[in-house]
Write a protein that holds these residues in place. Structure first.
Motif, PDB file in Angstrom:
ATOM      1  N   PRO A 150       4.547  -0.503   0.688  1.00  0.00           N
ATOM      2  CA  PRO A 150       3.514  -0.758   1.694  1.00  0.00           C
ATOM      3  C   PRO A 150       2.944   0.542   2.266  1.00  0.00           C
ATOM      4  CG  PRO A 150       5.654  -1.678   2.365  1.00  0.00           C
ATOM      5  CD  PRO A 150       5.881  -0.924   1.103  1.00  0.00           C
ATOM      6  N   LYS A 151       1.634   0.527   2.482  1.00  0.00           N
ATOM      7  CA  LYS A 151       1.001   1.709   3.069  1.00  0.00           C
ATOM      8  C   LYS A 151       0.800   1.424   4.557  1.00  0.00           C
ATOM      9  CE  LYS A 151       0.468   3.073  -1.224  1.00  0.00           C
ATOM     10  NZ  LYS A 151       1.451   2.229  -1.879  1.00  0.00           N
ATOM     11  N   THR A 152       1.666   2.000   5.357  1.00  0.00           N
ATOM     12  CA  THR A 152       1.633   1.690   6.787  1.00  0.00           C
ATOM     13  C   THR A 152       1.347   2.918   7.634  1.00  0.00           C
ATOM     14  OG1 THR A 152       4.006   2.032   6.828  1.00  0.00           O
ATOM     15  CG2 THR A 152       3.259  -0.240   6.614  1.00  0.00           C
ATOM     16  N   LYS A 153       1.536   4.106   7.043  1.00  0.00           N
ATOM     17  CA  LYS A 153       1.407   5.316   7.865  1.00  0.00           C
ATOM     18  C   LYS A 153       0.158   6.093   7.508  1.00  0.00           C
ATOM     19  CE  LYS A 153       5.765   6.581   9.656  1.00  0.00           C
ATOM     20  NZ  LYS A 153       6.983   6.251   8.930  1.00  0.00           N
TER      21      LYS A 153
ATOM     22  N   ASN B 145       1.016   6.785   1.915  1.00  0.00           N
ATOM     23  CA  ASN B 145       1.321   7.006   3.319  1.00  0.00           C
ATOM     24  C   ASN B 145       1.109   8.490   3.597  1.00  0.00           C
ATOM     25  OD1 ASN B 145       2.311   4.366   4.299  1.00  0.00           O
ATOM     26  ND2 ASN B 145       3.848   4.647   2.687  1.00  0.00           N
TER      27      ASN B 145
END
Ligand SMILES: [Zn+2]
Length: 223
Positions: free
Chosen positions: A95-98, A123
């Protein structure tokens, strides 16, 4: 036989197992990171929780790679090969969360200019390293840039960003049980950044005097 014993036997079929193995799944790791520690006769593996759902064959490759590093031996096995394939593809699932505005801008500029915009944004984060200007972590698909660059010219940030994106793009190659990141191909791509020699020189001055060595972009932590 437990999974670690199986991994161990896959590398050293005849070596005596005189260790107590344990595996712990932990929420403290991002992506697919993992590590191993030895204390006394105990060898303790910590794996990101995400590893729970990964197939045993790949997991054995990870354990073997960690064992090889722990004992400082060069090893190749079919499971390690499988794990490397996994590591090269895992960015798709992470997941790309940052993100950080300044890094996202730099990523965007570099991606457009050098990669026709086709690199998927990883990220992005800052850290406070004074020894590494940047790093790319495969297990969590993360580019980390040192905050020493926060006030630098944008071409300096872009150059470090470019280097780290090249890691994401070129991945790594494995030869005789050793992983190679800064391959000849990598170095030749790196040189296509305009003005690179001058920028490298400027980057040296960002660093604390005593660690001016070539370690600049040393890539670390790739699990
Ligand atoms: Zn590098």
């Amino acid at each position: 036989m437990g999974m670690v014993e199986e991994a161990f036997r896959g590398i050293w079929p005849d070596r005596e197992i005189k260790y107590d193995f344990s595996i712990k799944y932990s929420g403290k790791f991002k992506g697919y990171n993992a590590n191993v520690k030895m204390a006394g006769g105990k060898i303790m593996f910590s794996l990101s929780r995400n590893w729970k759902q990964i197939s045993k064959d790949i997991k054995i490759g990870l354990l073997q790679e960690l064992l090889a590093r722990l004992f400082n031996e060069k090893i190749t096995t079919p499971n390690i090969d499988l794990y490397h394939i996994f590591l090269k593809k895992v960015h798709i699932a992470v997941p790309k969360t940052k993100t950080e505005p300044m890094l996202e801008e730099s990523f965007g500029r570099v991606n457009e200019k050098f990669f026709a915009g086709i690199i998927e944004q990883p990220n992005l984060k800052w850290n406070n390293s004074s020894t590494k200007l940047g790093s790319y972590d495969y297990g969590s698909d993360t580019i980390t840039i040192s905050s020493m660059l926060k006030n630098a010219d944008s071409e300096m940030i872009d150059y470090v960003m470019y280097h780290e994106i090249l890691h994401k793009k070129h991945k790594f190659s494995s030869k005789n049980g050793r992983l190679h990141y800064h391959t000849r191909e990598f170095r030749s791509s790196e040189k296509s950044f305009p003005n690179s020699a001058v920028i490298e020189e400027k980057l040296k001055h960002l660093k604390p005097a005593r660690s001016q060595a070539k370690k600049k972009f040393r890539f670390f932590k790739f699990f």
